[in-house]
Design a protein around this motif. Structure first.
Motif, PDB file in Angstrom:
ATOM      1  N   LEU A 275       0.846  -1.188   0.000  1.00 21.73           N
ATOM      2  CA  LEU A 275       0.000   0.000   0.000  1.00 21.73           C
ATOM      3  C   LEU A 275       0.884   1.242   0.000  1.00 21.73           C
ATOM      4  O   LEU A 275       1.739   1.397   0.877  1.00 21.73           O
ATOM      5  N   LEU A 276       0.671   2.115  -0.975  1.00 25.03           N
ATOM      6  CA  LEU A 276       1.485   3.319  -1.138  1.00 25.03           C
ATOM      7  C   LEU A 276       0.580   4.543  -1.045  1.00 25.03           C
ATOM      8  O   LEU A 276      -0.264   4.753  -1.903  1.00 25.03           O
ATOM      9  N   ASP A 277       0.750   5.350  -0.002  1.00 23.07           N
ATOM     10  CA  ASP A 277      -0.100   6.519   0.202  1.00 23.07           C
ATOM     11  C   ASP A 277       0.623   7.766  -0.306  1.00 23.07           C
ATOM     12  O   ASP A 277       1.540   8.266   0.335  1.00 23.07           O
ATOM     13  N   GLU A 278       0.215   8.226  -1.479  1.00 22.24           N
ATOM     14  CA  GLU A 278       0.811   9.401  -2.138  1.00 22.24           C
ATOM     15  C   GLU A 278       2.335   9.261  -2.234  1.00 22.24           C
ATOM     16  O   GLU A 278       3.087  10.085  -1.726  1.00 22.24           O
ATOM     17  N   PRO A 279       2.820   8.224  -2.913  1.00 25.96           N
ATOM     18  CA  PRO A 279       4.260   7.950  -2.927  1.00 25.96           C
ATOM     19  C   PRO A 279       5.088   8.938  -3.728  1.00 25.96           C
ATOM     20  O   PRO A 279       6.321   8.951  -3.588  1.00 25.96           O
ATOM     21  N   PHE A 280       4.466   9.760  -4.574  1.00 28.01           N
ATOM     22  CA  PHE A 280       5.240  10.646  -5.443  1.00 28.01           C
ATOM     23  C   PHE A 280       5.055  12.115  -5.111  1.00 28.01           C
ATOM     24  O   PHE A 280       5.331  12.986  -5.928  1.00 28.01           O
ATOM     25  N   SER A 281       4.590  12.405  -3.911  1.00 26.37           N
ATOM     26  CA  SER A 281       4.352  13.786  -3.512  1.00 26.37           C
ATOM     27  C   SER A 281       5.675  14.524  -3.290  1.00 26.37           C
ATOM     28  O   SER A 281       6.530  14.085  -2.519  1.00 26.37           O
ATOM     29  N   ALA A 282       5.846  15.643  -3.998  1.00 26.99           N
ATOM     30  CA  ALA A 282       6.982  16.553  -3.800  1.00 26.99           C
ATOM     31  C   ALA A 282       8.334  15.882  -4.008  1.00 26.99           C
ATOM     32  O   ALA A 282       9.286  16.114  -3.252  1.00 26.99           O
ATOM     33  N   ILE A 283       8.463  15.037  -5.046  1.00 26.14           N
ATOM     34  CA  ILE A 283       9.766  14.471  -5.377  1.00 26.14           C
ATOM     35  C   ILE A 283      10.077  14.756  -6.843  1.00 26.14           C
ATOM     36  O   ILE A 283       9.199  15.079  -7.631  1.00 26.14           O
ATOM     37  N   ASP A 284      11.351  14.642  -7.199  1.00 30.28           N
ATOM     38  CA  ASP A 284      11.794  15.009  -8.535  1.00 30.28           C
ATOM     39  C   ASP A 284      11.388  13.964  -9.570  1.00 30.28           C
ATOM     40  O   ASP A 284      11.070  12.819  -9.233  1.00 30.28           O
ATOM     41  N   GLU A 285      11.412  14.368 -10.842  1.00 29.20           N
ATOM     42  CA  GLU A 285      10.932  13.504 -11.926  1.00 29.20           C
ATOM     43  C   GLU A 285      11.756  12.230 -12.060  1.00 29.20           C
ATOM     44  O   GLU A 285      11.217  11.163 -12.358  1.00 29.20           O
TER      45      GLU A 285
END
Length: 255
Positions: free
Chosen positions: A165-175
């Protein structure tokens, strides 16, 4: 000619039956029904306040349903791999990258068990997989947002869970971090693991997640992503959130 046998449909990994979730007897998710198949790659989407993180708390056993049942198919909640939102991670804790990643092994070795050489090698391999080789002795508080997410993914790798389970795993990280971590999710999917992720980027969901649950305090749509994220479904989700009354009377206490 004998007709070919049709393989039986596998039993669901997770089954939700009329699940209502909430806090202080105020419901946040209403009467949710659905199934998550083994090996699914499922995105959970919806407006702010839709109940997405609340659903994850229930799946991990942190929050007891006010009504209905959650069936994990015999799995234990302690065996679920869970990546919380970045804001929930205490980066001031005095621990380095290696030891933080190694926490993914604690279910097997125990909280006070020592690491064998094989275990240490697994930790190094996990850090190398997520692009953190050479960061082993760096304090976690010195990491950037993208590096922190890479570290949390390394810990998940070591946990070796079948349901992730991944809760907003890409919030505020680089491309670049996003690309690398999406590749790791694809690898998990290819290995037959079940991955469920809360996401806000609809373009990403359409490109990488074949199935989607659109949530707005209740199920708006659950199925193929193209259907779940249709303009009609998204409009209905916005309408449901705008119409929801947070000041509604509390529900009766669950038995």
């Amino acid at each position: 000619m004998t007709a070919p046998k049709i393989a039986p449909k596998p039993a669901p990994l997770v089954t939700l039956r009329n699940v209502t979730l909430g806090y202080d007897r105020h419901p946040a998710v209403h009467h949710l029904d659905g199934e998550i198949a083994p090996g699914a790659l499922l995105a959970v989407c919806g407006p702010n306040g839709a109940g997405k993180s609340t659903l994850f708390k229930a799946l991990t056993g942190v929050l007891k349903p006010m009504g209905g049942t959650i069936d994990l198919g015999g799995a234990r909640t302690r065996d679920i791999g869970y990546l919380p939102q970045a804001a929930q991670v205490d980066l001031s804790f005095p621990i380095d990258v290696f030891d933080m990643a190694a926490m993914g092994l604690w279910r097997r070795i125990g909280l006070f068990g020592g690491l064998s050489r094989a275990d240490e090698a697994k930790v190094h391999d996990a850090l190398e997989t997520v692009g953190l080789a050479g960061f082993e002795r760096r304090p976690i508080g010195a990491l950037s947002g993208g590096q922190t997410q890479r570290l949390l993914f390394a810990r998940l790798l070591l946990q070796d869970a079948s349901l992730i389970l991944l809760d907003e795993p890409f919030s505020a990280i680089d491309e670049r971090a996003v690309r690398d971590l999406l590749a790791l999710i694809a690898r998990w999917h290819q290995e037959g693991r079940t991955v469920v992720a809360v996401l806000h980027d609809f373009a990403m969901v359409r490109a990488h997640f074949p199935e989607c649950l659109l949530l707005a305090r209740e199920k708006i749509a659950w199925g193929p992503t193209e259907h779940a994220l249709s303009s009609e479904s998204l409009a209905r989700a916005r309408m449901m959130i705008e119409a929801f009354d947070d000041k509604a009377a509390a529900c009766g206490r669950a038995a």
